[in-house]
Design an enzyme around this catalytic site. Structure first.
Site, PDB file in Angstrom:
ATOM      1  N   LYS A 194      40.321  53.405  59.939  1.00 45.15           N
ATOM      2  CA  LYS A 194      40.368  53.595  58.488  1.00 45.15           C
ATOM      3  C   LYS A 194      39.640  54.915  58.184  1.00 45.15           C
ATOM      4  O   LYS A 194      38.425  54.968  58.071  1.00 45.15           O
ATOM      5  CB  LYS A 194      39.685  52.431  57.767  1.00 45.15           C
ATOM      6  CG  LYS A 194      40.224  52.175  56.339  1.00 45.15           C
ATOM      7  CD  LYS A 194      40.113  53.356  55.381  1.00 45.15           C
ATOM      8  CE  LYS A 194      38.708  53.475  54.813  1.00 45.15           C
ATOM      9  NZ  LYS A 194      38.640  54.598  53.775  1.00 45.15           N
ATOM     10  N   GLU A 269      26.587  56.015  62.702  1.00 45.58           N
ATOM     11  CA  GLU A 269      26.161  57.413  62.704  1.00 45.58           C
ATOM     12  C   GLU A 269      26.132  57.841  61.248  1.00 45.58           C
ATOM     13  O   GLU A 269      27.180  58.021  60.624  1.00 45.58           O
ATOM     14  CB  GLU A 269      27.125  58.261  63.537  1.00 45.58           C
ATOM     15  CG  GLU A 269      26.499  59.575  64.020  1.00 45.58           C
ATOM     16  CD  GLU A 269      26.754  60.728  63.075  1.00 45.58           C
ATOM     17  OE1 GLU A 269      25.901  60.932  62.173  1.00 45.58           O
ATOM     18  OE2 GLU A 269      27.765  61.411  63.220  1.00 45.58           O
ATOM     19  N   CYS A 303      26.583  65.942  58.800  1.00 47.42           N
ATOM     20  CA  CYS A 303      25.436  65.035  58.791  1.00 47.42           C
ATOM     21  C   CYS A 303      24.254  65.591  59.572  1.00 47.42           C
ATOM     22  O   CYS A 303      23.103  65.290  59.267  1.00 47.42           O
ATOM     23  CB  CYS A 303      25.844  63.673  59.349  1.00 47.42           C
ATOM     24  SG  CYS A 303      26.676  63.770  60.946  1.00 47.42           S
ATOM     25  N   GLU A 402      19.643  64.120  51.440  1.00 44.67           N
ATOM     26  CA  GLU A 402      20.777  64.834  52.012  1.00 44.67           C
ATOM     27  C   GLU A 402      21.691  65.357  50.907  1.00 44.67           C
ATOM     28  O   GLU A 402      22.141  64.587  50.056  1.00 44.67           O
ATOM     29  CB  GLU A 402      21.561  63.905  52.939  1.00 44.67           C
ATOM     30  CG  GLU A 402      22.718  64.578  53.635  1.00 44.67           C
ATOM     31  CD  GLU A 402      23.455  63.643  54.579  1.00 44.67           C
ATOM     32  OE1 GLU A 402      23.851  64.093  55.668  1.00 44.67           O
ATOM     33  OE2 GLU A 402      23.641  62.456  54.220  1.00 44.67           O
TER      34      GLU A 402
END
Length: 513
Positions: A194, A269, A303, A402
């Site tokens: 997905k 992750e 990331c 972030e």
């Protein structure tokens, strides 16, 4: 030059199938803000169909077609996907489609074409590497275990964990999917992918590659759709044996919660706020380029971005001045233009989110040394200049959260001990970097970083052979390398009693006369 977006359905059981509810999601080119196509919108009904197809694939012919086939057998398909259209004559498949795939990714998520082409090379390389692992897996089967008792013999069997759900992000659409698909298939699992609804086009094209190479039906199913409608039912499905997810920490927490209801393993992750520490003994121009690359690569949407620059105070002014000069020289343009080095961010929502981070930094007292706004020459598209923010304190949002965009914040340090403290001052633990000509110092920093990945005198290199993953709120588990394959294997212990003597624990009954 732009190319048409292929119109695809869901890839289920080796065929293209229309979603049960027949809904579709528009594809928006972030460089133009124009709709350039659409993708199917899967829902829980489609997930159910895909899971059934995957379970059939594992059981077909008693498992001999896939799950219990040799690793060498599965490796042929992985090599075919990477390199050609049939198992009889390997020519080129992913490699052949490199130009098309790269353009589709650039148009879908805004990544510069040169970067996208590099990613497609890595896709092929990752399939090839995992084909090698699949072949090596055969030799590891029935590995003997040395026991302290000579009346027993023991060995272990490595088996596929089963049906796996793979949920992947939009910043590396096909590559992040491949990081999961390749080891899952190498292990003998059946997979349901997905991808993010913001960038799914090349993932759907992978379905056509699998169809062309004759991958057994149901081994890989690709369902595009919204997270709540498709991702959530996949994560919570009782007949999915494992979930592997790359994305935000917030969504990762939800996936853990959903998977916990069925006690299924997860690999996560997640986000990051990685440091790059620059000491005063560096070649400044070389270090500046790595500092910029570590944050502005992939339009800053990565990331592992080393988005917290921690630079020695004795060179800070010169370093900041040179960074601004280098940043001014970065070509910002349509991703398909020659020489583009910074394209648009993926969506209007992401664009607004990044600008809000920058405004908050200014309101908290930070200084925008460069960038922080739309480039003047680009009136349309979700473009943001590469942004460098100085005068940052550790309490500021820009230091702690972030951004996932081309925004680098800068702080200075005096001592090595202070640099370590600043580097580890984060809830995340994915990447970290140190730049210094003193390799002993680099070794000390490497050991001190509280992160899963350390780069020395560089930032962001990634290889299929090396493990990738983080600590703390950056998730757990490792992808890539032999560790990536282990994610999708279950180890079975087999112990056999080999003595002719009875066990002798219980007193046998006295025979009747």
């Amino acid at each position: 030059m732009a190319i048409p977006i292929p119109s695809r359905q869901l890839f289920i059981d080796g065929e293209w199938k229309e979603p049960v509810r027949k809904n579709r999601i528009p594809v928006i080119n972030p460089a133009t803000e124009q709709i350039i196509g659409d993708i199917p919108a899967a829902t829980s009904e489609d997930i159910d169909i895909a899971v059934e197809a995957a379970r059939r694939a594992l059981k077909r012919n008693g498992g001999k077609d896939w799950a219990s086939a040799t690793g060498a057998h599965r490796a042929k398909y992985l090599r075919a996907i990477a390199a050609k259209a049939s198992l009889q004559a390997f020519h080129v498949q992913i490699t052949e489609k490199k130009s098309v795939f790269a353009k589709l990714e650039a148009m879908d998520n805004g990544k510069p074409l040169d970067e996208a082409a590099w990613d497609i090379d890595d896709v092929a390389g990752c399939f090839e590497y995992n084909a090698d692992l699949a072949e090596a897996l055969d030799a590891r089967q029935n590995a003997p275990i040395e026991l302290p008792m000579d009346t027993f013999k023991c060995h272990v069997i490595r088996e596929p964990i089963g049906v796996v759900g793979l949920i992947t992000p939009w910043n590396y659409p096909l590559l992040m999917a491949t990081w999961k698909i390749a080891p899952a298939l190498a292990a003998g699992c059946a997979a349901i992918l997905k991808p993010s609804e913001l960038a799914s086009v090349t993932c759907l094209e992978l379905g056509e590659v699998c169809r062309e190479v004759g991958l057994p039906p149901g081994v890989l199913n690709i369902l595009t759709g919204l997270g709540p409608d498709a991702g959530a039912p996949l994560a919570s499905h009782p007949n999915v044996d494992k979930i592997a997810f790359t994305g935000s920490s917030a969504t990762g927490s939800k996936i853990m919660t959903a998977a916990a209801q069925n006690v299924k393993p997860v690999t996560l992750e997640l986000g990051g706020k990685s440091p790059i520490v620059v000491f005063d003994d560096v070649d400044i121009d070389k270090a500046v380029e790595w500092a910029l690359f570590g944050c502005f690569w992939t339009n800053g949407q990565i990331c592992s971005a080393t988005s917290r620059l921690i630079v020695h105070e004795s060179i800070a002014d010169e370093f900041l001045d040179k960074m601004v000069k280098w940043a001014k020289n970065i070509k910002i343009s349509d991703p398909l233009e020659d020489g583009c080095r910074l394209g648009p961010v993926v969506s209007g929502a992401q664009y607004e989110k990044i600008l809000k981070f920058i405004e908050t930094a200014k309101s908290e007292g930070a200084t925008v040394a460069f960038g922080g706004k739309r480039p003047q020459h680009l009136k349309n598209g979700f473009y943001i200049e590469p942004t460098i923010i100085s005068d940052v304190t550790t309490s500021m949002q820009i230091w702690r959260e972030e951004v996932f965009g081309p925004v680098l914040c800068v702080k200075t340090f005096k001592t090595e001990e202070e640099a370590i403290e600043l580097a580890n001052d984060t809830q995340y633990g994915l990447g970290s970097a140190v730049i210094s000509s003193d390799l002993d110092r680099c070794d000390r920093m490497t050991k001190a970083f509280d992160a899963g990945i350390v780069w020395v005198n560089c930032s962001q290199p990634c290889f299929s052979q090396a493990p990738w993953g983080g600590k703390k709120r950056s998730g757990f588990g490792r992808e890539l390398g032999e560790w990536g394959l282990e994610n999708y294997l279950s180890v079975k212990q087999v112990t056999r009693y080999i003595s002719n003597d009875p066990w002798g624990w219980y007193t046998p009954p006295t025979p009747k006369l």
